[in-house]
Design a protein around this motif. Structure first.
Motif, PDB file in Angstrom:
ATOM      1  N   THR A  26       0.876  -1.163   0.000  1.00 49.77           N
ATOM      2  CA  THR A  26       0.000   0.000   0.000  1.00 49.77           C
ATOM      3  C   THR A  26       0.921   1.222   0.000  1.00 49.77           C
ATOM      4  N   ARG A  28       1.109   3.648   2.049  1.00 45.78           N
ATOM      5  CA  ARG A  28       1.616   3.876   3.409  1.00 45.78           C
ATOM      6  C   ARG A  28       2.745   2.913   3.752  1.00 45.78           C
ATOM      7  N   SER A  29       2.558   1.619   3.470  1.00 37.79           N
ATOM      8  CA  SER A  29       3.611   0.657   3.815  1.00 37.79           C
ATOM      9  C   SER A  29       4.838   0.840   2.921  1.00 37.79           C
ATOM     10  N   SER A  32       6.756   3.661   4.452  1.00 35.11           N
ATOM     11  CA  SER A  32       7.397   3.192   5.673  1.00 35.11           C
ATOM     12  C   SER A  32       8.685   2.435   5.348  1.00 35.11           C
ATOM     13  N   GLN A  55      -2.433   9.881  -0.824  1.00 40.82           N
ATOM     14  CA  GLN A  55      -1.996   8.815   0.081  1.00 40.82           C
ATOM     15  C   GLN A  55      -0.486   8.872   0.297  1.00 40.82           C
ATOM     16  N   ASP A  58       0.292  11.980   2.470  1.00 41.52           N
ATOM     17  CA  ASP A  58      -0.076  11.761   3.875  1.00 41.52           C
ATOM     18  C   ASP A  58       0.919  10.837   4.566  1.00 41.52           C
ATOM     19  N   ALA A  59       1.364   9.794   3.875  1.00 43.13           N
ATOM     20  CA  ALA A  59       2.360   8.885   4.458  1.00 43.13           C
ATOM     21  C   ALA A  59       3.704   9.593   4.614  1.00 43.13           C
ATOM     22  N   GLU A  62       3.420  11.521   7.733  1.00 46.72           N
ATOM     23  CA  GLU A  62       3.437  10.635   8.902  1.00 46.72           C
ATOM     24  C   GLU A  62       4.841  10.155   9.234  1.00 46.72           C
TER      25      GLU A  62
END
Length: 152
Positions: A26, A28-29, A32, A55, A58-59, A62
């Motif tokens: 995804t 996000r991942s 990360s 997305q 936003d990640a 974060e």
């Protein structure tokens, strides 16, 4: 939710075997994993922008990947439909980014732009010099040999 395919080469050790890895994440991942990797240049290539940019942005917020320590290169993505200031996070991630977009050369009926004129004037001497300074050698991953008509 969009999914990303992340492809990269992994070298086991100095002089060791190089392996090709492709995984799906995804946004996000994926971000990360980028943070954990320690890499500071991030190349993003998307087939379509959908809502992935939000997305990703936003990640990036974060995981603190939009604080000026990271350099983003967006491939084949720039669109007039995109509002780069649609959110604070999108604005932050776009600031200082580079964009590489396709340029349609030699379209019929169109006058040549200064870029196209310059592109066509590059000759075999330049191609030969570029081949000579290529840091990769034949057989290495990513090696490309350009023939004399590479720019034509």
């Amino acid at each position: 939710m969009d999914w990303f395919a992340a492809s990269y080469f992994v070298k086991s050790d100095v002089g060791g075997e190089v392996s090709y890895v492709e995984e799906s994440f995804t946004p996000r991942s994926a971000m990360s994993r980028i943070k954990d990797s320690g890499y500071r240049t991030i190349v993003v290539a998307m087939d379509h922008q959908s809502n992935s940019i939000q997305q990703i942005a936003d990640a990036a917020e974060e995981f603190s990947l939009n604080n000026g320590d990271y350099f983003y290169v967006w491939m084949d993505w720039v669109s007039n439909q995109t509002s780069w200031d649609s959110s604070t996070n999108v604005s932050k991630i776009m600031g200082g980014s580079a964009f590489i977009t396709p340029h349609l050369l030699f379209e019929e009926g169109n006058a040549l732009s200064p870029f196209e004129v310059s592109w066509r004037q590059q000759g075999s001497e330049l191609v030969q010099r570029l081949n000579e300074v290529n840091p990769l050698r034949r057989g290495e991953p990513g090696y490309i040999y350009a023939d004399d008509h590479f720019f034509q």
